[in-house]
Design an enzyme around this catalytic site. Sequence first.
Site, PDB file in Angstrom:
ATOM      1  N   HIS A   2       0.943   5.158   1.085  1.00 44.43           N
ATOM      2  CA  HIS A   2       0.308   6.200   1.904  1.00 44.43           C
ATOM      3  C   HIS A   2       0.342   7.527   1.148  1.00 44.43           C
ATOM      4  CE1 HIS A   2       0.565   4.097   5.956  1.00 44.43           C
ATOM      5  NE2 HIS A   2       1.449   3.382   5.271  1.00 44.43           N
ATOM      6  N   HIS A  12       0.841  -1.202   0.000  1.00 45.90           N
ATOM      7  CA  HIS A  12       0.000   0.000   0.000  1.00 45.90           C
ATOM      8  C   HIS A  12       0.869   1.243   0.000  1.00 45.90           C
ATOM      9  CE1 HIS A  12       0.685  -1.264   4.169  1.00 45.90           C
ATOM     10  NE2 HIS A  12       0.693   0.013   4.483  1.00 45.90           N
TER      11      HIS A  12
HETATM   12  P1  AMP Z   1       2.016   0.287   7.310  1.00 51.91           P
HETATM   13  O1  AMP Z   1       2.801   0.549   8.567  1.00 51.91           O
HETATM   14  O2  AMP Z   1       2.598   0.986   6.111  1.00 51.91           O
HETATM   15  O3  AMP Z   1       1.780  -1.187   7.072  1.00 51.91           O
HETATM   16  O4  AMP Z   1       0.648   1.015   7.558  1.00 51.91           O
HETATM   17  C1  AMP Z   1      -0.582   0.346   7.653  1.00 51.91           C
HETATM   18  C2  AMP Z   1      -1.641   1.431   7.721  1.00 51.91           C
HETATM   19  O5  AMP Z   1      -2.904   0.804   7.590  1.00 51.91           O
HETATM   20  C3  AMP Z   1      -1.655   2.211   9.047  1.00 51.91           C
HETATM   21  O6  AMP Z   1      -1.505   3.597   8.764  1.00 51.91           O
HETATM   22  C4  AMP Z   1      -3.030   1.888   9.634  1.00 51.91           C
HETATM   23  O7  AMP Z   1      -3.606   2.967  10.308  1.00 51.91           O
HETATM   24  C5  AMP Z   1      -3.821   1.493   8.391  1.00 51.91           C
HETATM   25  N1  AMP Z   1      -4.944   0.600   8.635  1.00 51.91           N
HETATM   26  C6  AMP Z   1      -4.934  -0.556   9.316  1.00 51.91           C
HETATM   27  N2  AMP Z   1      -6.149  -1.113   9.329  1.00 51.91           N
HETATM   28  C7  AMP Z   1      -6.954  -0.295   8.603  1.00 51.91           C
HETATM   29  C8  AMP Z   1      -8.343  -0.317   8.253  1.00 51.91           C
HETATM   30  N3  AMP Z   1      -9.157  -1.297   8.626  1.00 51.91           N
HETATM   31  N4  AMP Z   1      -8.818   0.706   7.499  1.00 51.91           N
HETATM   32  C9  AMP Z   1      -8.015   1.720   7.117  1.00 51.91           C
HETATM   33  N5  AMP Z   1      -6.709   1.786   7.418  1.00 51.91           N
HETATM   34  C10 AMP Z   1      -6.176   0.796   8.160  1.00 51.91           C
END
Ligand code: AMP
Length: 139
Positions: free
Chosen positions: A101, A99
């Site tokens: 950001h 993903h």
């Molecule tokens: P990463 O550290 O790059 O894997 O970031 C994962 C991101 O996913 C974090 O910013 C979380 O806040 C976000 N996240 C986790 N679960 C959800 C969800 N159900 N809906 C939206 N964002 C999420």
Amino acid sequence: MKDCIFCKIVAGEIPADRIYEDDMILVFLDIAPINKGHALVVPRGHHHSICSVPSDIRARMMERAPEIAIAIMRATGADGFNFMLSNGTCAGQIVPHAHLHIIPRSPADGVVLPARSVPYENADEKHEMLAKIRERLAV
Ligand code: AMP
Ligand code: ZN
């Protein structure tokens, strides 16, 4: 993948605040935003690493990301944004579904992204690193 939270969002099994979707990608608001409007661009298919995402889908992610970022800036009044992609646990990746950001930024918003500089020992070390990377570049 069965236990992947982003696969469940893609499948509509758990809710998300969807901004945009097409045949390849989905964009939704991050549940714990660094700034309001913080969004995630995800491929529909499950890939732990961005390196495993097919190139046409990676291209779609990067084609749409600036357009979404413009919409987020207009909606939030932000002046700029960070794209951030954590690939691998050591890089801070928590959700094992690739993903990107999009984090809207404003002056003095207080966001501190990790930053430091590790200098090369000397020019030779840098040139060796440069050569190694070029040799391993498979494009
Ligand atoms: P990463 O550290 O790059 O894997 O970031 C994962 C991101 O996913 C974090 O910013 C979380 O806040 C976000 N996240 C986790 N679960 C959800 C969800 N159900 N809906 C939206 N964002 C999420
Ligand atoms: Zn997944």
